[in-house]
Structure formats: structure tokens, C-alpha cells
Design a protein around this motif. Structure first.
Motif: not given
Length: 559
Positions: A43-67
Motif C-alpha cells: 500500500f504505497p502513499t502519495l507525496c505532495l512536494y511543496g516549496e516549503d515542505r512536503d506533505t503526505f496525503l496518506h500515512s507513511r506507515y500504513n495507508p490502509l489502516r489509516e483509511a
């Protein structure tokens, strides 16, 4: 890389959305998002790259459990029949919710095209419960959100659940907040619309039936005069308290025939009180009180020189009692009868006006279609002036005052000069509805001269006396014969044919309804005796019986 199957799915099911998305592909920032592994490899995650910092749209550890946690946190899901998903991410929460609650139909709205590409790359759309899928939309225009919400909430009659991917609240905070406010506004508007339907549905039909003779024997102003007043100025006079300031200005304009003056609602009584008769009075209110509250004075004094422009579903009491010599009609969207029975001989489309929260908005539509430009608003306060809602000369105006110390339930809005003032939720809805129509009216100037009134987007604020002093009205424009129009020649053969169909279906309806009731009695009997075999045979019979009712034109147009 978007799989071919998903491209085919979008082309076949949502071609307009897909075409709009493809047109924006060259403008997309392909480096904005990236699918990267999480701690749980499947279960991969999705990284949003920003100018100041990067944001993960799902958990970096377990996206399924987060859902699963997101879905467990939703309350009373069983009470809903449809869900709007705002934000797809990689779709974990979408699949989790739909698997846990398979009864739900659903719509998907993704505000970021780059994320949508990742969603399509990671999901097989055909594996979703597509028979329950209402719509997929990806935002490619600022207007997409409102169009999607108004369309969905109008079409879905059941309870709607709003589910967002929590990471969007911070990652796309401005877009999320705007969508959420719009969702609340559209839902509120829909509730009010349903309440209005419930309050007036019988009156609309009764009025349309009783007014039909007047419709047949009066000119249709839109059929006979559409575009006829091109680039002539029109003044739309409403009953707000600022009307008191403009009486002498309106008198000057009327005496010198510098613009056409159309009054709406109770404003006509303030004008009559000042000895000013407008070029026309417009009305559409379906309620019985319309005759008493607006037209009582005209009736009692026997005033005959004010032409009446009426919506075809207006309260029938107004037409039966109106003493004026000239009446003209416009077909309203709530008049199913006239829309079904009438067409013009020359096959021209029968145009009309859409129902709205106020007669001012309906008249604004009318004036635009007649070609007037500019349209000048007078007395369109849509807010309190001090403690008043209405101008002088209006008998019931004293009943609509507010105590300055008791403002609970009121709304604060900006006035034409940027000062905060109080208004009622109802008047605020009228303002937003007027703004919506002004936005859709191309090539026209709308000037708001209402002192102290609510600011109306799309209008320019100018004082009426300054327009007069600056020679804005520079010559006589009113044609004294503008309302001397022949009765509209509707296609009588078409009317006869349609009426015969309506009458025949009326005569058949009782037997068709009895057929439905008969099957329902069978269903009840077999249910009580647990005769499941016979019960199952009843459902096709019920469908056939009820389909006959639904296809009955009298049931459709009247009942």
C-alpha cells in the motif's frame, strides 16, 4: 502512467470530464505528486512536494489502516444513501467505505488534476461498484465545484454524506474550505427549495389552471417583445426603505420619459402614494396573500392605467380582481400546464422565466431578455436600513421592523459602501440568487442605486441623482405604445391535441391507480402469510402497474 482501461472507462462514462482533463494536461505540474512506498509494501502513499515542505496525503506507515480509521470515525453512515467523496488520494478510504457500506451510491470530486492522475494510475475504475457510481469529476475550472454540487444535490433525492480525505484540509486548505462552504450553501438552498415546493405545489397547479384563460387571451411579452428594447434603460423599483430617497428622482425620470420604470412587489404602493404610476407592475407570487398585500390599493381605487406583467403561475386572485386594462404574461418554470399545452405557430421555442426567491430576480431575467441595458436597481436593499425592511407607503411595512438590540438569527453583510449591516437569511438568499443571474447575463450593465443596501456582486454602485445630473439619461426613450401588443397567436391545433391527451389520461388514471392498489394488497397478503413464491411474482406486476401511472400525462403534469 494511466492504464488504458481507465482511459477507456472515462471516455465511455464521463467523456466531457475526460476531455476537459486532457486539455489541462500540458499545464499540469508532473513533479507535484509522486507515488512512493510506505512501510507496508502493498500500500504505497502519495507525496505532495511543496516549496516549503512536503506533505503526505496518506500515512507513511500504513495507508490502509489509516483509511479504516477514517471510515470508523464516520457517524450514522447507515442513515445515508449517497456519499460525495472530496479528494481521492490513492482511493483507500473510498474503497474501504464502499466495501463496508455496499448500499451507498457515490460521486467522486478531485480538486487537483495531478492527484487525479495518480489515482487513475493506482486504481482500476472498473473494480469499483460502478453500478452505484453517479459521477466522477476532476476540477479543471473554478466553476466546476458549484456546477457539480448543484447538479448532484438536485439529482440525488436521498440523504447525502460528505466525506473528505483529511489531509486535504491542510494540503489544499483554500480549495477545501471553499468547497465545504459551497456544499453547505447548496444544501441549504436545496432544503429551502424543497420547503417552497411543499408550500406551493398545489397553488402552482391551481393557479396555472385558473390563469390559463388569461394566458390564452393576453400577449406573451417575451414572445412578442424579446430584444425589442435593445439598449434602452430600465429601472427596476423594489420596496426597500431606500426607495423613499428616490421618489423625486423617479418622478423626474417618469415625467420626462427618460427610462422605463418597472415596479415589483409592494413598491407600486409607495409610487402610487407619491402620484407616480410605473410603466408596468410585475408579479409572480403564487400565494393568496399577494392580492391583499400588494394589489389591494390598486383594486380598491380602481387604478386602470398601470399595465400588469404577470407570471403564469401567479396567485389567480390577482388576475381575477385586477382592474387594469392591459395585462401581459410570461411563462414561469413552475407552470407545467402552459409549458405542456402551448407552442407558437412558427415553431419558435417558447421562452419563459425561472422561478426565484423574489419577484425582483424574476423581473431582472425578464428585462434582460427584453433587451434593456442598462438595468438600474432602486430600493433593492435586501437588508435593514436602521430598523426597517420596507419603504414608506406600504401598509404592512410597520410589521417588519427589527429591535436593534435583538439581532439573533440575522446575518451581517457588507453594504454598497463596505459598511457591515444586518439582513435576514431570506433576503441574503435573494441577494445571492440575484448575483447568480447577473453573473450569467452577458453584455449588460447593472447599476445599483440603493443607498445603504447590501452590496450585490456584478453591479456598480452609483447614486440615481448623480446619474440624472451627469446626463446619463440624455433623451426621451419611452415609446407610449410599447404595451399595445396583439394577443399571442398560440398554435390552437397543438393545444387541442395536447389537451385531448391530458383529458384521456385523466380519465384512465383512476383505473391505473386502482391497479397499483390491487397489487399492493396482494403483496401485503402474501407477506402476512409468508408466501414468498407468490410474493416474488408480485414485484414485476407492481412495476408494470406503477409504470402505467408514471407515464400518465395527467399524473406527471398535475398530480
Amino acid at each position: 502512467m494511466i492504464p488504458v482501461d481507465n482511459i477507456v472507462f472515462m471516455k465511455e462514462n464521463f467523456p466531457l470530464v475526460w476531455d476537459a482533463y486532457r486539455e489541462t494536461e500540458s499545464q499540469q505540474n508532473l513533479a507535484l505528486v509522486e507515488i512512493i512506498p510506505s512501510r507496508v509494501e502493498a500500500f504505497p502513499t502519495l507525496c505532495l512536494y511543496g516549496e516549503d515542505r512536503d506533505t503526505f496525503l496518506h500515512s507513511r506507515y500504513n495507508p490502509l489502516r489509516e483509511a479504516q480509521t477514517i471510515v470508523k470515525g464516520l457517524k450514522n453512515v447507515e442513515e445515508y444513501e449517497h456519499v460525495i467523496f472530496y479528494g481521492t488520494g490513492l482511493g483507500y478510504h473510498i474503497r474501504e467505505l464502499l466495501e463496508r457500506y455496499p448500499h451507498l451510491s457515490f460521486s467522486i470530486y478531485e480538486p487537483v488534476p495531478e492527484v487525479f492522475a495518480a489515482f487513475l494510475a493506482h486504481n482500476e475504475l472498473k473494480s469499483l461498484p460502478v453500478r452505484h457510481l453517479h459521477e466522477i469529476v476532476v476540477e479543471t475550472s473554478p466553476k466546476d465545484a458549484e456546477a457539480f454540487l448543484r447538479r448532484t444535490i438536485a439529482q440525488i433525492q436521498e440523504n447525502i454524506l460528505f466525506v473528505d480525505l483529511p489531509s486535504y484540509r491542510t494540503a489544499f486548505a483554500e480549495k477545501f474550505q471553499s468547497f465545504l462552504e459551497l456544499f453547505k450553501e447548496v444544501v441549504s438552498s436545496r432544503r429551502i427549495s424543497l420547503a417552497t415546493d411543499f408550500a406551493f405545489e398545489k397553488r402552482w397547479i391551481i393557479n396555472s389552471l385558473r390563469n390559463f384563460k388569461e394566458v390564452l387571451n393576453t400577449p406573451n411579452i417575451l414572445a412578442e417583445r424579446a430584444g425589442w428594447f435593445k439598449d434602452k434603460p430600465a429601472i427596476l423599483v423594489s420596496a426597500g426603505p431606500s426607495l423613499d430617497y428616490e421618489i423625486e428622482n423617479l418622478r423626474y425620470i417618469k415625467e420626462n420619459e427618460l427610462a422605463y420604470i418597472f415596479s415589483v412587489g409592494s413598491a407600486v404602493n409607495s409610487l402610487i402614494d407619491a402620484g407616480i404610476h410605473p410603466h408596468a407592475q410585475c408579479t409572480y407570487d403564487p400565494g393568496a396573500a399577494n392580492q391583499k398585500m400588494v394589489f389591494a390599493r390598486i383594486t380598491q381605487e380602481g387604478i386602470t392605467d398601470i399595465p400588469l406583467i404577470f407570471g403564469s403561475s401567479v396567485g389567480y386572485e390577482v388576475l381575477e380582481n385586477y382592474p387594469g386594462e392591459i395585462k401581459l404574461h410570461m411563462i414561469t418554470s413552475q407552470d407545467m400546464i402552459s409549458s405542456y399545452l402551448l407552442k407558437l405557430d412558427d415553431e419558435t421555442r417558447l421562452d419563459g422565466v425561472m422561478d426565484a426567491p423574489s419577484i425582483a430576480v424574476v423581473t431582472l431575467q425578464l428585462l434582460y431578455k427584453l433587451g434593456f441595458n442598462p438595468i438600474i436597481l432602486v430600493g433593492q436593499n435586501l437588508a435593514y436600513a436602521g430598523d426597517r425592511h420596507y419603504a414608506g407607503g406600504i401598509e404592512y411595512g410597520k410589521d417588519y421592523r427589527i429591535d436593534p438590540d435583538k439581532t439573533k438569527g440575522l446575518v451581517r453583510v457588507k453594504d454598497v459602501e463596505g459598511v457591515e449591516i444586518y439582513t435576514s437569511p431570506g433576503f441574503d438568499r435573494m441577494r445571492m440568487n440575484m448575483e447568480h443571474y447577473i453573473q450569467s447575463m452577458e453584455g449588460i450593465e447593472v447599476i445599483n442605486t440603493t443607498r445603504g443596501g447590501a452590496d450585490i456582486k456584478g453591479t456598480t454602485y452609483r447614486l440615481l441623482e448623480e446619474l440624472i445630473a451627469g446626463n446619463f439619461f440624455f433623451h426621451q426613450v419611452v415609446d407610449p405604445d410599447w404595451c399595445n401588443i396583439l394577443i399571442t397567436d398560440y398554435d390552437r391545433e397543438y393545444l387541442k391535441k395536447r389537451f385531448t391527451r391530458l383529458k384521456n389520461d385523466y380519465n384512465q388514471l383512476d383505473a391505473q391507480l386502482q391497479g397499483v392498489m390491487s397489487v399492493l394488497k396482494e403483496i401485503k397478503l402474501f407477506q402476512e402469510t409468508n408466501n414468498h413464491e407468490q410474493l416474488n411474482r408480485c414485484w414485476p406486476k407492481f412495476d408494470r402497474a406503477f409504470n402505467k401511472v408514471k407515464k400518465n400525462k395527467f399524473f406527471e403534469m398535475v398530480i
